[in-house]
Design an enzyme around this catalytic site. Sequence first.
Site, PDB file in Angstrom:
ATOM      1  N   ASP A   8       0.833  -1.017   0.033  1.00  0.00           N
ATOM      2  CA  ASP A   8      -0.186  -0.139  -0.241  1.00  0.00           C
ATOM      3  C   ASP A   8       0.884   1.042  -0.053  1.00  0.00           C
ATOM      4  OD1 ASP A   8      -1.868  -1.976   0.485  1.00  0.00           O
ATOM      5  OD2 ASP A   8      -2.867  -1.204   2.096  1.00  0.00           O
ATOM      6  N   ASP A  46      -4.601  -0.718  -1.814  1.00  0.00           N
ATOM      7  CA  ASP A  46      -5.481  -0.676  -1.102  1.00  0.00           C
ATOM      8  C   ASP A  46      -6.665   0.115  -2.187  1.00  0.00           C
ATOM      9  OD1 ASP A  46      -6.953  -1.017   1.255  1.00  0.00           O
ATOM     10  OD2 ASP A  46      -6.718   0.997   2.008  1.00  0.00           O
ATOM     11  N   HIS A  48     -10.600   0.973  -2.860  1.00  0.00           N
ATOM     12  CA  HIS A  48     -12.134   1.138  -2.220  1.00  0.00           C
ATOM     13  C   HIS A  48     -13.005   1.720  -3.018  1.00  0.00           C
ATOM     14  CE1 HIS A  48     -10.632  -0.386   1.730  1.00  0.00           C
ATOM     15  NE2 HIS A  48      -9.852   0.836   1.935  1.00  0.00           N
ATOM     16  N   HIS A  52     -17.466   2.501   0.512  1.00  0.00           N
ATOM     17  CA  HIS A  52     -16.931   1.240   1.434  1.00  0.00           C
ATOM     18  C   HIS A  52     -17.435   1.713   3.019  1.00  0.00           C
ATOM     19  CE1 HIS A  52     -13.959  -1.462   3.267  1.00  0.00           C
ATOM     20  NE2 HIS A  52     -14.214  -1.931   2.088  1.00  0.00           N
ATOM     21  N   HIS A  81     -10.295   7.189   1.626  1.00  0.00           N
ATOM     22  CA  HIS A  81      -8.865   6.979   1.296  1.00  0.00           C
ATOM     23  C   HIS A  81      -8.842   6.036   0.213  1.00  0.00           C
ATOM     24  CE1 HIS A  81      -9.346   3.910   4.273  1.00  0.00           C
ATOM     25  NE2 HIS A  81      -8.349   3.192   3.606  1.00  0.00           N
ATOM     26  N   LYS A 106      -7.146  -4.742  -2.810  1.00  0.00           N
ATOM     27  CA  LYS A 106      -7.801  -5.320  -1.761  1.00  0.00           C
ATOM     28  C   LYS A 106      -8.813  -4.279  -1.222  1.00  0.00           C
ATOM     29  CE  LYS A 106      -4.049  -4.090   1.198  1.00  0.00           C
ATOM     30  NZ  LYS A 106      -4.730  -3.256   2.221  1.00  0.00           N
ATOM     31  N   CYS A 151      -1.838  -2.469   7.674  1.00  0.00           N
ATOM     32  CA  CYS A 151      -1.889  -3.770   6.488  1.00  0.00           C
ATOM     33  C   CYS A 151      -0.533  -4.466   6.517  1.00  0.00           C
ATOM     34  CB  CYS A 151      -2.067  -2.894   5.311  1.00  0.00           C
ATOM     35  SG  CYS A 151      -3.776  -2.253   5.046  1.00  0.00           S
TER      36      CYS A 151
HETATM   37  C1  VGL Z   1      -4.584   0.690   5.864  1.00  0.00           C
HETATM   38  C2  VGL Z   1      -6.175   1.657   6.993  1.00  0.00           C
HETATM   39  C3  VGL Z   1      -7.121   1.430   6.130  1.00  0.00           C
HETATM   40  C4  VGL Z   1      -3.295   0.283   5.329  1.00  0.00           C
HETATM   41  C5  VGL Z   1      -5.576   0.634   4.766  1.00  0.00           C
HETATM   42  O1  VGL Z   1      -2.825   0.340   4.140  1.00  0.00           O
HETATM   43  O2  VGL Z   1      -2.520   0.061   6.577  1.00  0.00           O
HETATM   44  N1  VGL Z   1      -4.924   1.286   6.971  1.00  0.00           N
HETATM   45  N2  VGL Z   1      -6.949   0.957   5.051  1.00  0.00           N
HETATM   46 ZN    ZN Z   2      -8.102   0.935   3.576  1.00  0.00          ZN
END
Ligand code: VGL
Ligand code: ZN
Length: 202
Positions: A8, A46, A48, A52, A81, A106, A151
């Site tokens: 990510d 990530d 979304h 979401h 995000h 994801k 993550c």
């Molecule tokens: C993440 C919070 C929400 C991450 C992703 O990449 O750690 N944290 N979505």
């Molecule tokens: Zn996320």
Amino acid sequence: MKALLLIDIQNDFIPGGSLAVPGADEIIAICNELQQKFEVVVATQDWHPKNHKSFAANHTGKNVFEVMDLNGLPQVLWPNHCIQGSSGAEFSKELNMNKVEAIFRKGTDPEIDSYSGFYDNGHRKTTALADYLKGKKVTEVYIAGLAADYCVYYTAKDAIQEGFSTYIVEDAVRAIDPEGFEKAKEDIISKGGKIVNSSAVG
Ligand code: VGL
Ligand code: ZN
């Protein structure tokens, strides 16, 4: 065979982004450098939809960073995000993507969050990352990226459970909450994973 998992490394998690992780910009040069030591490099993204349910904005009367029950799982409510197709969801322009042979997206199901690169938070669906790595004869995974306490941590737990020798590259990750990462490291070590510095990666 060892693989590098870049977790990510997207604009929204980097200072200037909507869920900026402090110091995240400092890991990118280290991640670029690290890639030279690996034959297999993959990334997670990530990704979304706007609706979401991990977004506080999609629940009336809820605040960012509040925890609620989401379909039976505790869910931290995040600022919007990594919305599909947005610039915040793009990988950092500073990150070298040339060696990244596959990208695992994801968080696409609005009903469940997905921190790990391997499974959603309920372990209901796989991303096929484990099978992909096993198909490449990977036995060791090194994990770098964002965020260390979410993550990266969840990816490491699943990697251990999938039977990979698992390493978190400490100088190539940054946490949302450093205290959370301290606990995460203890948990990873207790499960048989290791915390290493990039300079120790052979
Ligand atoms: C993440 C919070 C929400 C991450 C992703 O990449 O750690 N944290 N979505
Ligand atoms: Zn996320």
